[in-house]
Scaffold this motif. Structure first.
Motif, short mmCIF file in Angstrom:
data_model
loop_
_atom_site.label_atom_id
_atom_site.label_comp_id
_atom_site.label_asym_id
_atom_site.label_seq_id
_atom_site.Cartn_x
_atom_site.Cartn_y
_atom_site.Cartn_z
N ALA A 250 45.41 -67.39 30.30
CA ALA A 250 45.32 -66.57 29.09
C ALA A 250 43.88 -66.25 28.75
CB ALA A 250 46.01 -67.29 27.93
N ALA A 251 43.01 -67.24 28.88
CA ALA A 251 41.60 -67.01 28.59
C ALA A 251 40.99 -66.03 29.58
CB ALA A 251 40.84 -68.33 28.60
N LEU A 252 41.37 -66.15 30.86
CA LEU A 252 40.88 -65.21 31.86
C LEU A 252 41.35 -63.80 31.55
CD1 LEU A 252 40.56 -65.72 35.65
CD2 LEU A 252 41.67 -63.66 34.80
N ALA A 253 42.63 -63.67 31.18
CA ALA A 253 43.14 -62.36 30.80
C ALA A 253 42.36 -61.78 29.64
CB ALA A 253 44.63 -62.47 30.44
N ALA A 254 42.04 -62.62 28.67
CA ALA A 254 41.29 -62.15 27.51
C ALA A 254 39.88 -61.69 27.92
CB ALA A 254 41.21 -63.25 26.46
N ARG A 255 39.23 -62.46 28.81
CA ARG A 255 37.88 -62.07 29.25
C ARG A 255 37.87 -60.71 29.92
NH1 ARG A 255 37.67 -67.49 30.88
NH2 ARG A 255 37.91 -66.97 33.09
N HIS A 256 38.96 -60.38 30.58
CA HIS A 256 39.05 -59.09 31.26
C HIS A 256 39.74 -58.03 30.40
CE1 HIS A 256 37.49 -60.14 35.29
NE2 HIS A 256 37.94 -61.35 35.00
N HIS A 257 39.95 -58.33 29.12
CA HIS A 257 40.58 -57.38 28.19
C HIS A 257 41.90 -56.86 28.76
CE1 HIS A 257 36.89 -57.47 25.83
NE2 HIS A 257 36.22 -57.29 26.95
N ALA A 258 42.70 -57.78 29.26
CA ALA A 258 43.99 -57.42 29.85
C ALA A 258 44.94 -56.86 28.80
CB ALA A 258 44.61 -58.64 30.52
N LEU A 259 45.85 -56.01 29.26
CA LEU A 259 46.91 -55.54 28.37
C LEU A 259 47.80 -56.69 27.95
CD1 LEU A 259 48.00 -52.31 30.30
CD2 LEU A 259 46.71 -52.40 28.16
N SER A 260 48.12 -57.58 28.90
CA SER A 260 49.06 -58.65 28.60
C SER A 260 48.80 -59.86 29.47
CB SER A 260 50.51 -58.17 28.81
OG SER A 260 50.78 -57.95 30.19
N ALA A 261 49.29 -61.00 28.98
CA ALA A 261 49.42 -62.23 29.78
C ALA A 261 50.89 -62.58 29.74
CB ALA A 261 48.55 -63.35 29.20
N ASP A 262 51.49 -62.77 30.91
CA ASP A 262 52.95 -62.86 31.03
C ASP A 262 53.38 -64.26 31.47
OD1 ASP A 262 52.06 -60.22 30.94
OD2 ASP A 262 53.78 -59.47 32.03
N HIS A 263 54.48 -64.72 30.95
CA HIS A 263 55.05 -66.07 31.09
C HIS A 263 54.47 -66.97 29.99
CE1 HIS A 263 57.44 -65.54 34.71
NE2 HIS A 263 56.41 -64.97 35.29
N VAL A 264 53.25 -67.44 30.14
CA VAL A 264 52.45 -68.16 29.13
C VAL A 264 53.16 -69.35 28.49
CG1 VAL A 264 50.88 -66.25 28.63
CG2 VAL A 264 53.00 -66.41 27.33
N GLU A 265 54.01 -70.05 29.23
CA GLU A 265 54.65 -71.23 28.65
C GLU A 265 53.65 -72.35 28.38
OE1 GLU A 265 56.01 -69.40 31.05
OE2 GLU A 265 58.21 -69.45 30.99
N TYR A 266 52.61 -72.47 29.21
CA TYR A 266 51.68 -73.58 29.09
C TYR A 266 50.33 -73.17 28.50
CZ TYR A 266 54.68 -76.69 31.87
OH TYR A 266 55.71 -77.48 32.32
N VAL A 267 50.25 -72.01 27.88
CA VAL A 267 48.96 -71.57 27.36
C VAL A 267 48.46 -72.54 26.29
CG1 VAL A 267 50.02 -70.05 25.64
CG2 VAL A 267 47.70 -69.60 26.41
N SER A 268 47.17 -72.82 26.32
CA SER A 268 46.55 -73.76 25.38
C SER A 268 46.26 -73.08 24.04
CB SER A 268 45.24 -74.28 25.96
OG SER A 268 44.30 -73.22 26.08
N ASP A 269 45.91 -73.90 23.04
CA ASP A 269 45.51 -73.35 21.74
C ASP A 269 44.31 -72.43 21.90
OD1 ASP A 269 47.54 -74.77 20.54
OD2 ASP A 269 46.24 -76.41 19.88
N GLU A 270 43.37 -72.82 22.77
CA GLU A 270 42.19 -71.99 23.00
C GLU A 270 42.59 -70.67 23.66
OE1 GLU A 270 41.15 -76.14 22.50
OE2 GLU A 270 42.52 -75.16 23.92
N GLY A 271 43.58 -70.74 24.56
CA GLY A 271 44.06 -69.53 25.19
C GLY A 271 44.73 -68.60 24.21
N VAL A 272 45.52 -69.16 23.31
CA VAL A 272 46.17 -68.35 22.27
C VAL A 272 45.12 -67.63 21.44
CG1 VAL A 272 47.56 -68.43 20.17
CG2 VAL A 272 48.25 -69.77 22.18
N GLN A 273 44.08 -68.37 21.02
CA GLN A 273 43.04 -67.76 20.21
C GLN A 273 42.29 -66.67 20.96
OE1 GLN A 273 42.77 -68.33 16.96
NE2 GLN A 273 41.28 -66.64 16.91
N ALA A 274 42.03 -66.91 22.24
CA ALA A 274 41.36 -65.89 23.05
C ALA A 274 42.20 -64.63 23.16
CB ALA A 274 41.04 -66.45 24.44
N MET A 275 43.51 -64.79 23.34
CA MET A 275 44.40 -63.65 23.40
C MET A 275 44.38 -62.87 22.09
SD MET A 275 47.69 -65.28 25.41
CE MET A 275 48.71 -63.80 25.20
#
Length: 406
Positions: A250-275
């Motif tokens: 999720a954090a990598l997707a955010a760094r690349h300004h992705a349209l979406s991050a898909d599945h994301v069952e295990y995304v961390s709190d930091e990943g959620v915030q980055a998204m």
């Protein structure tokens, strides 16, 4: 004003946020010209107009046409026999060692010509459109060589006219390492990044670029290299992220300004915030969750609290989500992930449009949007996430023209 069509005697779930639940208008009307909505609102407020055609819908509910924003619709063969074996206790690892799993789909897809791939994909697409879909995203990723990946994308493009839908194509060359590159991983990444993606882009076959970031698939460095190439070509990116563990997807997707991050069952709190900060849409895929008998739920409440938009899609594929009904996907998202029915419908309309980068074109019933509509035999929009397997669609409109009628 002169219009091509007046749609009236209906109830509208416009899915425009900020007002009534579902953006509902109890007695609504829509004016359509040149494939676009030029007015929508209460029937009592209809402006003066001259309509070439009028459709009276008998009080039925109208929503935006549904958007399936994550599918692997084009492939050959099936893995039902493997499914039966897994249910008898045969481990997936053993099936894979024997040549099954994704390798079997790759072999079948490489062996199939374009006509065969089209025939099978149209069959699956027909099921999706019967659940109200008017826009579908289709990924490559089962060819894993230049010729087959390009063939998959050409077939996907052709489904737009043949299937009566809008199609968004996604290049997924970094989906798996094919057998012939088992000991030459870097060479395979080079091939996809430096040759196949540019060739597909030059042919006008790519709307976005995806990759599978997991220990069993590709690394962050490999994905970043692909994404850098995509951005250099002017293509948006998205990511299969944090499905099997927290890999920082999720954090990598955010760094690349992705349209979406898909599945994301295990995304961390930091990943959620980055998204949240990057505006990345979380695409929830309950079909794969159920098929794989997963227990780790995506952090839906954390997404809500952070303001991360949540889309819902089928992930239609031969291995982990052989699901071809988006309304079933909505129901599973409510039952398994505890989305509300309104969130599920938003996830297959306005948030799914964001996940594809086309929110300015589709996803809500608003002036200026494409007149892609789904008409339902229901008493309220919550039923779309309630019934399991009951046919609910009455008809579809694509660009203001009748595309499907029950």
């Amino acid at each position: 004003m002169k219009v091509d069509c007046l749609i009236t005697d209906c109830r509208l779930a416009t899915m425009v946020p900020g007002g009534e639940p579902y953006g509902a208008i109890d007695d609504g009307a829509i004016l359509i010209r040149d494939g676009q909505i030029v007015w929508v609102g209460p029937r009592a407020d209809l402006p003066e107009h001259e309509a070439a055609h009028t459709d009276r819908l008998g009080g039925r509910w109208v929503t935006p046409g549904l958007i399936d924003c994550h599918t692997h619709l084009v492939f050959a063969g099936d893995r039902s026999a493997e499914y039966e074996r897994r249910l008898t206790g045969v481990p997936y690892a053993q099936i894979a060692r024997e040549g099954g799993g994704i390798a079997s789909t790759v072999r079948a897809t490489r062996a199939a010509d374009a006509a065969t791939l089209t025939t099978h994909a149209l069959d699956r697409l027909k099921a999706l459109t019967a659940s109200g879909v008017t826009t579908v995203e289709i990924k490559s990723g089962y060819g894993l060589d230049a010729e087959s990946e390009l063939r998959m994308l050409r077939v996907a493009r052709g489904l737009e006219q043949a299937g009566g839908v809008r199609v968004r194509t996604t290049f997924l060359g970094l989906h798996a390492i094919p057998p012939e590159f088992a000991d030459r991983r870097a060479a395979y990444v080079d091939l996809m990044v430096d040759q196949v993606l540019p060739a597909a882009h030059a042919e006008g076959l790519v709307d976005a670029v995806d990759a599978y970031l997991e220990p069993i698939a590709f690394t962050g460095e490999e994905v970043s290299r692909l994404f850098d190439k995509a951005r250099a070509l002017g293509l948006p990116v998205k990511l299969h992220a944090d499905q099997l563990g927290d890999g920082g997807g999720a954090a990598l997707a955010a760094r690349h300004h992705a349209l979406s991050a898909d599945h994301v069952e295990y995304v961390s709190d930091e990943g959620v915030q980055a998204m949240a900060e990057a505006g990345v849409v979380a695409v929830l895929l309950p079909g794969a969750f159920v098929m794989l008998d997963e227990t780790q739920l995506p952090p839906v409440q954390a997404f809500r609290d952070a303001g991360v938009a949540m889309a819902v899609a089928t992930d239609c594929n031969p291995g982990t989500s052989p699901m071809a009904s988006l309304t079933l996907g909505m129901a599973l998202a409510c039952m398994k992930f505890r989305l509300t029915p309104e969130e599920a419908l938003a996830g297959t309309t306005r948030h799914a449009a964001r996940a594809l980068g086309i929110a300015d074109q589709v996803g809500t019933l608003e002036t200026g949007k494409a007149a892609d509509l789904a008409v339902w035999d229901i008493n309220g929009p919550g039923e779309l996430s309630y019934w399991l397997g009951k046919p609910l669609l009455n008809r579809r409109y694509l660009g203001g023209k009748l595309a499907t009628r029950d």
